[in-house]
Design an enzyme around this catalytic site. Sequence first.
Site, mmCIF file in Angstrom:
data_model
loop_
_atom_site.group_PDB
_atom_site.id
_atom_site.type_symbol
_atom_site.label_atom_id
_atom_site.label_comp_id
_atom_site.label_asym_id
_atom_site.label_seq_id
_atom_site.Cartn_x
_atom_site.Cartn_y
_atom_site.Cartn_z
ATOM 1 N N HIS A 38 -3.448 -4.907 0.458
ATOM 2 C CA HIS A 38 -2.858 -5.460 1.687
ATOM 3 C C HIS A 38 -2.997 -6.982 1.641
ATOM 4 O O HIS A 38 -3.867 -7.545 2.314
ATOM 5 C CB HIS A 38 -3.595 -4.920 2.917
ATOM 6 C CG HIS A 38 -3.292 -3.493 3.206
ATOM 7 N ND1 HIS A 38 -2.158 -3.085 3.861
ATOM 8 C CD2 HIS A 38 -3.969 -2.366 2.898
ATOM 9 C CE1 HIS A 38 -2.148 -1.773 3.965
ATOM 10 N NE2 HIS A 38 -3.241 -1.308 3.388
ATOM 11 N N GLU B 242 -1.437 -9.173 3.037
ATOM 12 C CA GLU B 242 -1.234 -9.808 4.349
ATOM 13 C C GLU B 242 -2.569 -10.110 5.033
ATOM 14 O O GLU B 242 -2.661 -10.998 5.873
ATOM 15 C CB GLU B 242 -0.349 -8.920 5.246
ATOM 16 C CG GLU B 242 -0.962 -7.607 5.740
ATOM 17 C CD GLU B 242 -0.789 -6.450 4.748
ATOM 18 O OE1 GLU B 242 -0.544 -6.718 3.553
ATOM 19 O OE2 GLU B 242 -0.939 -5.282 5.171
ATOM 20 N N CYS C 92 0.836 -1.206 0.000
ATOM 21 C CA CYS C 92 0.000 0.000 0.000
ATOM 22 C C CYS C 92 0.872 1.257 0.000
ATOM 23 O O CYS C 92 1.412 1.617 -1.032
ATOM 24 C CB CYS C 92 -0.982 -0.040 1.166
ATOM 25 S SG CYS C 92 -2.386 1.051 0.934
HETATM 26 N N1 GLN Z 1 -1.870 6.750 3.222
HETATM 27 C C1 GLN Z 1 -1.972 6.064 1.992
HETATM 28 C C2 GLN Z 1 -3.351 6.206 1.356
HETATM 29 O O1 GLN Z 1 -4.292 6.592 1.985
HETATM 30 C C3 GLN Z 1 -1.656 4.583 2.180
HETATM 31 C C4 GLN Z 1 -2.636 3.859 3.017
HETATM 32 C C5 GLN Z 1 -2.153 2.528 3.505
HETATM 33 O O2 GLN Z 1 -0.960 2.249 3.471
HETATM 34 N N2 GLN Z 1 -3.066 1.686 3.995
HETATM 35 O O3 GLN Z 1 -3.515 5.932 0.181
#
Ligand code: GLN
Length: 534
Positions: free
Chosen positions: A505, A507, A380
């Site tokens: 994500h 994970e 992410c």
């Molecule tokens: N802050 C970033 C976004 O909002 C990444 C979010 C995250 O890593 N879950 O896109």
Amino acid sequence: MSSSKRKYIVVLGSIMSGLGKGIVTSSLLRMIKIRGYDVVPIKFDGYLNVDCGTMNPFRHGEVFVLDDGAEVDMDFGTYERFLNKSLSSICSITGGKLFKTILEKERRGEYLGRDVQFIPHLTDEIKKRVLEAGEQTKADILIIEVGGTVGDLENGYFLEAMRQLSHDEEVLFLQLTYVHSLSKGEPKTKPTQHANRLIQSLGIKPEIILCREDEPLIKEAKEKIGLYCNINQESIYDDPYVNSVYKLPATLEKQGLYDDIAKRLRLRKKEVKVGKWRKYVKNIDRAKKEVNIALIGKYTSVKDAYVSVEEALVHSGATLNLKPKLTFVEANEIEKNGAEILKDCHGIIVPGGFGKRGIEGKISAIEYARKNNKAFLGLCLGMQMMVVEYARNVLGWKSANSTEFDKNTPYPVIDLLPEQQRIVEKGGTMRLGAYPAVIKKETYAYECYGKEQIEERHRHRYEVTPRYTEKLEKEGLIFSGRSPKKQIVEMAEWKNRLGIATQAHPELKSRLEEPAPLFVGFLRNVVRVKKLSR
Ligand code: GLN
């Protein structure tokens, strides 16, 4: 299955928090599931947040996300990992959700002039949701974990609702407690006795007691607990420390816990199907080959902030017979001391995150990985920063950034998703839950997944800005996955195949029996790096 035949197990925590109620609940789920029953967890959380989405990892650990986009307590991660099954938001019942419903109903005048009370209105709402969750999931058995500790003001109304439920339905209460030993051979059962008395004063009678402990329970301790808590001594179990949580189901089963539950709930004898679980649990212990991995985070002082990433490494390690040694590195440590501190690691992970703090340290770590042929996995925010690093150091756009951190950057290579531009509310408004992606053939991502169509869970507001992708690709960054229609970049990788990253994500969907493909791919890379570094 009709509600009259459905059975319920309620897990209560007593004396103190942090006894591992979630892992006990997950172990119960597992031992019942492998006998062919449909078993589903429900978690009660007394806090007044509607969900976990607005909670800071410093206070509450990781925010877990389900397929349907619900942002829930991290216990759901444990449930899913033990059950190897995806759950839905109906399984999460929070104080916030309940009060929101009740207050909205009251404003609509649906209580017909009555004064609205904890009993029966709130307790009815809880029971209604539990029964509905049973109907919707068609579960044979629901296991309800009551968050918090008995005696807390926050969960009192949940306990009352469960007392009422036990009047109409078949409910088995289980008390988790802690038996401290002042010195070896001197276990103290008094706190357990008092806690049990407190539970019984609420009209609830635990039939099974599980004891977290400093040493295995001696006969005298069991006798005392049995006598004072009015419970059969055979139904008092050791809940010992285990070096891997995945060992707990077998540890409890060996003492006869499943048979005890089966007898009390009159469950039929069914064939046990353990699948690959047992083999992988053994692998966790047996694996000798160590690899060093650094996770560059900003909540690294909090034990539970990156739990799903840690577990995904355990899962992929078990499949590959490796022992991943994970070190947490604070991103601002790299800002202070430089990325050279990462020289002994074979792989680097930059996980998800929000806010500016530590960003430059993460970018330096990625640059270090790219230039020194380390394996890299970006999750992410990790993928977003991989793109920023590439734009800055390969394309020479020195002030490239995400608009999350620099609103006025001349190269906003990461920017808000269009549908996020007008949103002002925080809770539940990100791009959340499972979304499909299409993977390009002949990429490392494709090698990892072995197919073109995949689905992973998301939690973000920003994306790779579409107008920059062509230039980045021309200079060698590979966008290996995209959303099917909207062309959101879902995956990126370096040409050397050692660096892979995703906007999702993965994970969150990794299980011991089905490790996340990108984590397996990352660990394979880590092994390659280790071999080359010899
Ligand atoms: N802050 C970033 C976004 O909002 C990444 C979010 C995250 O890593 N879950 O896109």
